[in-house]
Motif scaffolding. Structure first.
Motif: not given
Length: 234
Positions: A13-18, A72-89
């Motif tokens: 989720l970012s400031c520009s979440l669609t 198993e997990y993924s931590e991520f943000t959103l930029e517009d409609d693009n998933v941006v992973p930050q950390h994965y285990e």
């Protein structure tokens, strides 16, 4: 909070979440009936969750039996409609067959670090690279947007691999929470591959995965079928 079987009428989720992402990605907890074969076969429940903490989202899947456990997990943000992973285990504990994978994404330097006590490794990655859970979230967004070309660059172990998918059609999937006309998707591994992976994504649940089947070259199988679902308050 009460946890029960629900039939939902209609799975960061970012400031520009669609509006599309905000509509699709709602925190949830899902229980899947699972069959696993990872050195030893066992059945039981797998828990899938999507949670949010401010601008950070976390998607996870875990399963546990008497002598086996997978997290198993993924931590991520959103930029517009693009998933941006930050950390994965990924952590697997089975007698004589343990495995641990930790990936830390550094988008400022277009790289990902595979953390390891013995031999850490840094790889250069192109924009749009996903991990092995975050690509499934991007897949949901792409299906909702009506895209027909579904292909993802995924940090998989020590390599960047291409995960292309084919839309096979629609099939009826019967589950404990209802019957869904789901979009059936196959991972395109090539005509000669002995591995098969199929996903069934339900438009009524915003293209959440309600069923998964995977067969390895060895013949080992892995499957999930949704059994319970609860959407949480953001």
């Amino acid at each position: 909070m009460r946890f029960s079987k629900l039939l939902i009428p209609a799975l960061l989720l970012s400031c520009s979440l669609t509006a599309q992402a905000a509509e699709l990605f709602k925190p949830y907890k899902a229980v899947y009936k699972a069959q696993w074969d990872i050195g030893i076969a066992f059945g039981g429940d797998a828990i899938g969750e999507l949670t949010r903490n401010g601008n950070q989202w976390k998607a996870s899947l875990s399963a546990e039996a008497l002598i086996a456990k997978v997290d198993e997990y993924s931590e991520f943000t959103l930029e517009d409609d693009n998933v941006v992973p930050q950390h994965y285990e990924y952590h697997r504990k089975v007698i004589g067959n343990n495995k641990d994978t930790v990936l830390q994404f550094d988008w400022n330097n277009s790289s990902v670090l595979k953390a390891s006590k013995k031999q850490p490794k840094t790889m250069t990655i192109p924009t749009g690279t996903q991990d092995k859970i975050s690509y499934q979230m991007q897949l949901r967004l792409d299906l909702a947007a009506g895209k027909q070309q579904l292909s993802y660059q995924v940090a998989d172990g020590n390599k960047i691999k291409i995960y292309p998918f084919i839309i096979v059609g629609t099939e009826t999937v019967e589950t404990a929470i209802g019957t869904f006309e789901a979009v059936k998707i196959q991972r395109d591994r090539g005509a000669d591959s002995k591995r098969e992976t199929f996903l069934w994504c339900a438009p009524e649940l915003d293209y959440m995965v309600v069923k998964l089947q995977q067969v390895e070259k060895s013949g080992k199988e892995y499957s999930l079928l949704i059994d319970k679902l609860e959407f949480m308050e953001p």
